[in-house]
Each structure stands twice: as structure tokens, then as C-alpha cells.
Design a protein around this motif. Structure first.
Motif, PDB file in Angstrom:
ATOM      1  N   GLU A  21      18.278 -16.931   3.414  1.00 26.45           N
ATOM      2  CA  GLU A  21      18.036 -17.889   2.320  1.00 26.45           C
ATOM      3  C   GLU A  21      19.167 -18.897   2.186  1.00 26.45           C
ATOM      4  OE1 GLU A  21      17.425 -15.369  -1.049  1.00 26.45           O
ATOM      5  OE2 GLU A  21      15.567 -14.570  -0.174  1.00 26.45           O
ATOM      6  N   ALA A  22      20.371 -18.442   2.426  1.00 25.34           N
ATOM      7  CA  ALA A  22      21.518 -19.356   2.307  1.00 25.34           C
ATOM      8  C   ALA A  22      21.396 -20.526   3.280  1.00 25.34           C
ATOM      9  CB  ALA A  22      22.827 -18.600   2.556  1.00 25.34           C
ATOM     10  N   LEU A  23      20.637 -20.324   4.347  1.00 30.86           N
ATOM     11  CA  LEU A  23      20.515 -21.368   5.374  1.00 30.86           C
ATOM     12  C   LEU A  23      19.248 -22.206   5.212  1.00 30.86           C
ATOM     13  CD1 LEU A  23      21.577 -19.277   8.513  1.00 30.86           C
ATOM     14  CD2 LEU A  23      23.008 -20.770   7.115  1.00 30.86           C
ATOM     15  N   SER A  24      18.577 -22.082   4.044  1.00 31.96           N
ATOM     16  CA  SER A  24      17.259 -22.710   3.898  1.00 31.96           C
ATOM     17  C   SER A  24      17.295 -24.230   4.059  1.00 31.96           C
ATOM     18  CB  SER A  24      16.644 -22.330   2.544  1.00 31.96           C
ATOM     19  OG  SER A  24      17.490 -22.794   1.507  1.00 31.96           O
ATOM     20  N   GLU A  25      18.410 -24.852   3.747  1.00 33.36           N
ATOM     21  CA  GLU A  25      18.489 -26.318   3.843  1.00 33.36           C
ATOM     22  C   GLU A  25      18.861 -26.808   5.249  1.00 33.36           C
ATOM     23  OE1 GLU A  25      17.943 -28.595   1.206  1.00 33.36           O
ATOM     24  OE2 GLU A  25      17.119 -26.793   0.239  1.00 33.36           O
TER      25      GLU A  25
END
Lengths: 337, 337
Positions: free
Chosen positions: B313-317
């Protein structure tokens, strides 16, 4: 290093604004005293030395912060050795070299602290049972005698590791980052396998072997000399020194680094445990080759004297700003502890 | 960090000229293979991992040079541990984070090597008799079993010290020196008293004490997590990442650093000495608190799984350039050694 012009000494009337940007370590409320920034043209060396020791100890204080909590034992052990006195010769040399090229001493204060932290770690690890197994340092029990081997090993590791952050974070923004990265690289080489740790290894492997005067000089150029060179050349670089000045400072540092070691060897023979704050005669007892054992006491003194002159000659192109470095060369040779 | 734009990925047609300036360590004739620089849009993870391990081991080779002469024993000991295999997960993460922000991997190769050197030193010192007193590491005798305690201590010291010079010297000139100094400062904090060494101290002091789940997470965030964060955020910073990207990378690194530790604890319970290449069941034998001992095996697995999702999730962007990091989060959790 054109971009480090802003790091040069400002006229004294700018002192107030200069002070606002002076060296301040995290959690430190200590600032430099303006009286410490006066030109070093004519000065009392003893007072200068005392003032520099005080400045450096103020700056070192927050370099091993009290953490509280379960890790408190580590910071206690770091502080025990880092703040236990000592001549503070290496950091004083870093500041002196910065002054010698016309730089402001706060430019080199981060480096000065880092050098002293690295020097301290090397003594903690050197004293460990698996190394020199020493019980006494600066007149006090060695780190592992107080905190145990595990914490002493970790305290050394932490001082070494933290040192690089101290110089990276505490060198003023006005100093060229190119010069700062170069200084960090040289500090690493001076302290690591190509320098101090390499020298300690050779020392360990040499024990009981036959060693020539050239071998001995090579050993000490790495074991002791490299950190002197990193202090002096790094101080000069962060002060904005040019290539010719840095080369001269390098020659100065190599000469006094070696002189310092020759005197150390002499004091190991001639000094008492009380005077030195550590066990003496230990080189002889271990069959280690030293300058007095190779050259004799008299010739060793003459050699140290020749190195003192060489150090002075290396500074011949410098003006009065290099007076502290000239006096420090005398101090390194004339000391009796 | 406007001045790090030049460090951004160049169009692929510039690859030839780019290669001329690629990472090259002293005494190294190894250059990067252009096939290693292809975009990571669709790729075989196993092949990627092997290729990254190969690249990193080529770059590590000259990081502990063979010196010859009386100090040769030190470089032998450094090489023994540094080049003895291992997952190379931390340096692969540094390169992956650099890629994730669109940077070229050679920008982070100096950091990647430094991180692996620091990881290696920490294992050598951790295995010492005064610390964990371990005989086996990666299926081979530990460093001090082969070279003795004194040389093992010095080899660890040298790897740690040299690491800072490796990142300072081997980060391409196109990378902002401001970003490089910041990276060095964070590496020091991650590895030193505020990070890894502090965590090791807490671990040592905690032995046999009652420890809560919060205590355990705090311990691991310092002992293991901090170096993961330094690898990932440092890689992103040297790749030219902006503040939002670095914050996201930090969250990713904290999640997989902790997941890695939970899995380590599980493998210590479930794995065999053959499979792990080191003594297992040792945490239990020492009465050390671990995730399985606090939460049970099943809940520990679920916790690791939740952390894996959090990392993703931390890498979603991020776009496809972060695919390696996403797969690496799976790898950290699914590994069986």
C-alpha cells in the motif's frame, strides 16, 4: 573549490552575525565565545590550549547523548570514554589547520568531534582482552573493565559509526559540500583498512617479529599518522584551503604524527604509570619493536627533534594564522604525558 | 532537491554515454551490463534477483581489496565474510528504491555496497564470543573461528569504517552532493547508537527480561529496521526522489523491515541449521522474547502477511518502476532461509 569562498573568515565586525550561524550540535546550548575567535597572532599558548580543550569538550558533550530507556547503558559507556579527558590533540589540530588557511574554526568543529570520537573508539577496542588487554586508560579503568566486553565493543562501534553523522550534519551549510564529501572519504580511508585499522593489524602481526626502521615508520604512518593527516588536511579543506596549502598541511601532519609516536615510545620507556595514566613498559614486555629499541633513546630524541623542524618548515609559506600549528608541533614533542 | 535533476534517469538512447560514467570502484574492471538497466515493467523476478545479486557482488569485490604485505590477513578476513554469499537483500532494496523513483541504479550502487559492508560488520561483531558466541554463519565457520577474535574485531571495524568512504567516493558526480551528505548522515544514524548498535544493546539488556509486543517492535525497528530504511530511503534520495516519494519509501521500508524480522523469528523456530546456514532455536534456548513466543506461530504469520500488504500500500502512488520493490516485499515474507 571556488564554491567554498563563503566559508572563508569574515571580517571581525561581522562576528555577531557570524555567531548566529556558529556550530551548534543537537541538544546543545553551547555557543562559541567571541574571545575564542580572535586572530592567533600573538597569544599565550597555554591559554590557547586550555580554551581549545574547553571548546572541544563543549562540542563533544552532545555527541553521545543520554538516551534513557533500555539503551542507556550504551550511551553511558560511550560518554565514559569520550568525556574522560585526554589531550584532545587531534581535534585541536583540525581547528588549527582550519585557522591556518584563514577559515573559521566552526567550519571544522564537526570534523574535530568526529576525529576525537574515532580516536576514542580505537582506544576502547584496542584495550579489549582479545587485543591489548589493558586495564587502565587515562588513569581510569578501561571501558570493558567497567561495562563488560559486549557493551565496550558496542560503544566503540557506536562512536565510530556516529562520527560520520556528526561531521556530515555539523559542518556549516556555507562550507562546500564537495569539500565535505571529500573530507568524509578521507576520514574513512584514514581510519579504515588503508589507515588506522590496517596499521593495528600490522602491529598485531608484527609482535615478536624482526622489524626494520622502514617497517616501523610504515606501521606508524597508518596506525597513528593517518588520523593526524585526516585531522589537519580535513581542517584545512573545510577552512577553504587551496591545493598547495593542503599539500603543505599534509607534510606538516605526517611529520608531527610520526614525532608524536616517537615520543610515545620514549614515554613508554621513561614514563611512570602515574604520569601516563596507563600501563608503561608494555611494548618492551611484549617484545614489540619501538624507536628506542631500534635507535636507542638518544637517537630517538634527535629523530623527534628533526621531525619537529620538518613540521615547522612545511608551514614556511603560512602567515601568523599558522602560529597555533607551529606551537602544537613543539607541544607534541615536548609533552611528558 | 532541484539540483538532483541531473541524477534522473536518462532516455535509453543515451545509454552508451551513460555507461561511460557508470559506477566503477577502485581497481575494478567490472562495468554494468546494459541488459541490467532495462525498465522493470514486466520481468521474471527470479532472473531479476539473480542479476541484481551478480551486479552487487561484482561491485563488492573491490570494496575489500587484497593488500598483500603484513596487513593481508585483515583483507582476507574482510573478504571472507563480505563475499560469502547471502541474500544481498538490503543492497537490492537500495537499487530497487532508486529505480522506483526513476533514478539510474548506479546512482545508488555506492550506497548499496556500503549498506552490505555495514550489515556484514554487524554480523561479524554479533557472532563474537563476548556477544552471541556463534560458530556458524551462512553455513561456514564464523569469522573469529577462522581468523581469531582480534582480527575478526578489526575486520568488522574496517568494513564499517570503509563503508562510508565507499558511498562518498562511488556515488556519481551527477548526484547532488547535498543529497549525498544527507544520505551519509542517515546511514550513520541508522547504523549507530540511534539505530542498529542501539538496538543490539537493547537486545543484550533485554535477555531474560519480560518484554511487551511494543518493546519488541521498538527493538527491531532499531536493530534490523533502521538499516532497511536507510537502504530504501537512501536509494530513493540518490535516485532523485521527492519528499513525498521518500516518505512513502520510508513507510514501505519500515513495514518490510519488521516483516523480515518476524519471518526471521519464525525460521529460528521452524527452520533447520542446514536450511538456515546458522544455529537455529537459539532465541528460545536463550530465553529471548520473539514474535512466535509472544503471539504464537499462526498469529506471527498473519502479522507478517499484514505487514506485506502495508508495504504494498505504501507504494500505491508509484508506477511500474516500483515493481521490483513490490516483489521484494513478497520475497521477504515468503523466503524459507
Amino acid at each position: 573549490m571556488e564554491d567554498s569562498i563563503s566559508a572563508k573568515r569574515q571580517p571581525m565586525q561581522n562576528l555577531k552575525s557570524a555567531r548566529a550561524g556558529t556550530f551548534r550540535l543537537e541538544n546543545s546550548s553551547n555557543e562559541l565565545d567571541p574571545s575564542d575567535l580572535q586572530p592567533a597572532s600573538s597569544f599565550e599558548f597555554d591559554a590557547y590550549l586550555k580554551s581549545r580543550v574547553r571548546l572541544i569538550e563543549q562540542a563533544l558533550e552532545p555527541c553521545a547523548i543520554q538516551t534513557g530507556g533500555p539503551g542507556e547503558r550504551l550511551s553511558e559507556a560511550m560518554r565514559y570514554s569520550l568525556l574522560s579527558g585526554g589531550k584532545r590533540l587531534r581535534p585541536i589540530l583540525a581547528l588549527g589547520a582550519c585557522e591556518a588557511v584563514g577559515g573559521r574554526i566552526e567550519n571544522a568543529m564537526g570534523l574535530a568531534c568526529a576525529i576525537e570520537m574515532i580516536h576514542t573508539y580505537s582506544m576502547i577496542h584496542d584495550d579489549l582482552p582479545c587485543m591489548d588487554n589493558d586495564d587502565l586508560r587515562r588513569g581510569k579503568p578501561t571501558n570493558h573493565k567497567v561495562y563488560g566486553e559486549a557493551i565496550a565493543t558496542l560503544a566503540g562501534d557506536a562512536l565510530l559509526t556516529d562520527a560520520f553523522g556528526i561531521v556530515a550534519r555539523n559542518t556549516p551549510a556555507g562550507v562546500s559540500r564537495i569539500a565535505l564529501v571529500e573530507t568524509i572519504a578521507e576520514l574513512s580511508s584514514a581510519a579504515g583498512s588503508a589507515g588506522m585499522v590496517g596499521g593495528q593489524t600490522i602491529d598485531l602481526m608484527d609482535e615478536g617479529r624482526s622489524v626494520s626502521i622502514e617497517d616501523l615508520e610504515y606501521l606508524h604512518s597508518r596506525k597513528t599518522g593517518a588520523l593526524f593527516v585526516a585531522a589537519v588536511m580535513g581542517g584545512g579543506r573545510l577552512g577553504g584551503g587551496n591545493a598547495a596549502q593542503l599539500a603543505a598541511l599534509g607534510a606538516y601532519a605526517r611529520a608531527i604524527g610520526l614525532a608524536f609516536q616517537v615520543i610515545d615510545d620514549l614515554l613508554d620507556v621513561e614514563g611512570s604509570t602515574e604520569q601516563m595514566g596507563k600501563r608503561t613498559q608494555k611494548d618492551h614486555q611484549r617484545g614489540k619493536v619501538t624507536y628506542p629499541s631500534l635507535l636507542g633513546v638518544e637517537a630517538s630524541r634527535e629523530f623527534a627533534e628533526a621531525l619537529r623542524l620538518k613540521a615547522g618548515e612545511a608551514l614556511s609559506e603560512f602567515d601568523y594564522h599558522a602560529e597555533p600549528l607551529r606551537r602544537l608541533a613543539n607541544f607534541a614533542v615536548e609533552r611528558n604525558s
